[in-house]
Design a protein around this motif. Sequence first.
Motif, PDB file in Angstrom:
ATOM      1  N   VAL A   6       2.050  -6.089 -19.086  1.00 34.07           N
ATOM      2  CA  VAL A   6       1.056  -5.326 -18.443  1.00 34.07           C
ATOM      3  C   VAL A   6       1.117  -4.978 -16.851  1.00 34.07           C
ATOM      4  N   ARG A   7      -0.120  -4.402 -16.663  1.00 42.93           N
ATOM      5  CA  ARG A   7       0.350  -3.439 -15.278  1.00 42.93           C
ATOM      6  C   ARG A   7      -0.662  -3.852 -14.431  1.00 42.93           C
ATOM      7  N   GLY A   8      -0.665  -3.416 -12.881  1.00 45.28           N
ATOM      8  CA  GLY A   8      -1.840  -3.955 -11.567  1.00 45.28           C
ATOM      9  C   GLY A   8      -1.301  -3.045 -11.403  1.00 45.28           C
ATOM     10  N   ALA A   9      -1.951  -2.836  -9.896  1.00 50.42           N
ATOM     11  CA  ALA A   9      -2.116  -2.077  -8.599  1.00 50.42           C
ATOM     12  C   ALA A   9      -3.153  -2.762  -7.309  1.00 50.42           C
ATOM     13  N   ILE A  10      -2.766  -2.104  -6.612  1.00 53.27           N
ATOM     14  CA  ILE A  10      -3.859  -2.105  -5.488  1.00 53.27           C
ATOM     15  C   ILE A  10      -3.693  -1.884  -4.234  1.00 53.27           C
ATOM     16  N   THR A  11      -4.494  -1.459  -3.212  1.00 55.61           N
ATOM     17  CA  THR A  11      -3.617  -1.107  -2.048  1.00 55.61           C
ATOM     18  C   THR A  11      -4.257  -2.227  -1.329  1.00 55.61           C
ATOM     19  N   VAL A  12      -3.674  -2.049  -0.142  1.00 58.43           N
ATOM     20  CA  VAL A  12      -3.597  -2.676   1.505  1.00 58.43           C
ATOM     21  C   VAL A  12      -4.130  -0.995   1.884  1.00 58.43           C
ATOM     22  N   GLU A  13      -4.880  -1.930   3.577  1.00 60.08           N
ATOM     23  CA  GLU A  13      -4.902  -0.943   4.612  1.00 60.08           C
ATOM     24  C   GLU A  13      -4.037  -0.923   5.376  1.00 60.08           C
ATOM     25  N   ASN A  14      -3.201  -2.105   6.081  1.00 58.35           N
ATOM     26  CA  ASN A  14      -2.355  -2.186   7.191  1.00 58.35           C
ATOM     27  C   ASN A  14      -1.232  -2.865   6.427  1.00 58.35           C
ATOM     28  N   ASP A  15      -0.129  -2.593   6.603  1.00 57.38           N
ATOM     29  CA  ASP A  15       0.877  -3.244   6.086  1.00 57.38           C
ATOM     30  C   ASP A  15       1.653  -4.132   6.857  1.00 57.38           C
ATOM     31  N   THR A  16       0.496  -5.805   6.947  1.00 55.71           N
ATOM     32  CA  THR A  16       0.920  -6.543   7.040  1.00 55.71           C
ATOM     33  C   THR A  16       1.406  -7.689   6.305  1.00 55.71           C
ATOM     34  N   LYS A  17       1.876  -9.154   6.615  1.00 51.00           N
ATOM     35  CA  LYS A  17       2.249  -9.792   5.614  1.00 51.00           C
ATOM     36  C   LYS A  17       1.511 -10.373   5.289  1.00 51.00           C
ATOM     37  N   GLU A  18       0.237 -10.496   6.157  1.00 45.68           N
ATOM     38  CA  GLU A  18      -1.273 -11.807   6.205  1.00 45.68           C
ATOM     39  C   GLU A  18      -1.553 -10.538   4.312  1.00 45.68           C
ATOM     40  N   GLU A  19      -1.997  -9.497   4.734  1.00 46.03           N
ATOM     41  CA  GLU A  19      -3.240  -8.982   4.430  1.00 46.03           C
ATOM     42  C   GLU A  19      -1.771  -8.788   2.860  1.00 46.03           C
ATOM     43  N   VAL A  20      -0.618  -8.217   2.395  1.00 44.12           N
ATOM     44  CA  VAL A  20      -0.025  -7.652   1.482  1.00 44.12           C
ATOM     45  C   VAL A  20       0.288  -8.789   0.505  1.00 44.12           C
ATOM     46  N   THR A  49       6.454  -1.157  -4.092  1.00 44.91           N
ATOM     47  CA  THR A  49       5.521  -1.026  -3.108  1.00 44.91           C
ATOM     48  C   THR A  49       5.830   0.593  -2.992  1.00 44.91           C
ATOM     49  N   THR A  50       5.229   1.125  -2.426  1.00 41.59           N
ATOM     50  CA  THR A  50       5.504   2.374  -1.575  1.00 41.59           C
ATOM     51  C   THR A  50       6.213   2.157  -0.892  1.00 41.59           C
ATOM     52  N   GLU A  51       6.509   3.448   0.282  1.00 39.42           N
ATOM     53  CA  GLU A  51       7.724   3.624   1.246  1.00 39.42           C
ATOM     54  C   GLU A  51       6.908   2.976   2.811  1.00 39.42           C
ATOM     55  N   ASP A  52       5.737   3.004   2.767  1.00 40.81           N
ATOM     56  CA  ASP A  52       4.495   2.477   3.940  1.00 40.81           C
ATOM     57  C   ASP A  52       4.113   1.124   3.996  1.00 40.81           C
ATOM     58  N   VAL A  53       4.774   0.038   2.562  1.00 41.18           N
ATOM     59  CA  VAL A  53       4.889  -1.050   2.666  1.00 41.18           C
ATOM     60  C   VAL A  53       5.955  -2.041   2.815  1.00 41.18           C
ATOM     61  N   SER A  54       6.010  -2.222   3.734  1.00 41.06           N
ATOM     62  CA  SER A  54       7.601  -2.826   4.143  1.00 41.06           C
ATOM     63  C   SER A  54       7.506  -4.426   5.278  1.00 41.06           C
ATOM     64  N   SER A  55       6.894  -4.645   4.998  1.00 43.59           N
ATOM     65  CA  SER A  55       6.432  -6.433   5.818  1.00 43.59           C
ATOM     66  C   SER A  55       7.152  -7.564   5.077  1.00 43.59           C
ATOM     67  N   PRO A  88      -0.266   6.592  -1.451  1.00 43.75           N
ATOM     68  CA  PRO A  88       0.161   4.678  -0.187  1.00 43.75           C
ATOM     69  C   PRO A  88      -0.751   3.935  -0.430  1.00 43.75           C
ATOM     70  N   MET A  89       0.523   2.895   0.431  1.00 42.13           N
ATOM     71  CA  MET A  89      -0.098   1.766   0.687  1.00 42.13           C
ATOM     72  C   MET A  89      -0.521   1.089  -0.459  1.00 42.13           C
ATOM     73  N   CYS A  90       0.665   1.188  -1.619  1.00 39.15           N
ATOM     74  CA  CYS A  90       0.667   0.400  -3.152  1.00 39.15           C
ATOM     75  C   CYS A  90       1.651  -0.440  -3.194  1.00 39.15           C
ATOM     76  N   HIS A 108      -5.429  -3.862 -18.073  1.00 37.10           N
ATOM     77  CA  HIS A 108      -5.032  -4.225 -17.029  1.00 37.10           C
ATOM     78  C   HIS A 108      -5.210  -4.086 -16.025  1.00 37.10           C
ATOM     79  N   VAL A 109      -4.741  -4.277 -15.025  1.00 42.35           N
ATOM     80  CA  VAL A 109      -6.303  -4.205 -13.307  1.00 42.35           C
ATOM     81  C   VAL A 109      -6.171  -3.405 -12.293  1.00 42.35           C
ATOM     82  N   PHE A 110      -6.427  -2.720 -12.254  1.00 41.20           N
ATOM     83  CA  PHE A 110      -6.253  -1.180 -10.887  1.00 41.20           C
ATOM     84  C   PHE A 110      -7.408  -1.464 -10.035  1.00 41.20           C
ATOM     85  N   LEU A 111      -7.118  -2.371  -8.536  1.00 45.97           N
ATOM     86  CA  LEU A 111      -7.847  -2.665  -7.687  1.00 45.97           C
ATOM     87  C   LEU A 111      -7.798  -1.525  -6.242  1.00 45.97           C
ATOM     88  N   ARG A 112      -9.168  -1.297  -5.950  1.00 46.46           N
ATOM     89  CA  ARG A 112      -9.112  -0.624  -4.489  1.00 46.46           C
ATOM     90  C   ARG A 112      -9.060   0.623  -5.060  1.00 46.46           C
TER      91      ARG A 112
END
Length: 125
Positions: A6-20, A49-55, A88-90, A108-112
Amino acid sequence: MGVRGVRGAITVENDTKEEVISATKLMLEEIISRNGLQPEDIASMLFTTTEDVSSVFPAQAARLLDGENWAYVPLMCMREIPVPGSLPMCVRVIMHVNTDKSAKEIQHVFLRDAVKLRPDLTKQS
């Protein structure tokens, strides 16, 4: 009973622990709800995670789900291949679940912005 992915994906706007963590938890809850899953159904979950998500490790969000049995689901986090021009930011997940459902019955769930990844599998509510 077989095993399905079962696949899923979501994006974030900011790489913060809380948002991820919040976004990952939202994605997992939606996958679980749409597919009627329980912790005992899940053989394992792999997160990327993409390289820009590392928090934070997105797998930490699974430990915040309701129920003590989530502690026994094997989880692993990895880095997504940095393909030029990719989304990015995924945060992505693949759940390996024990189920009698056919491949067509899996939701499968793909959000944002992640809806762009697989519009053929995306079901908007």
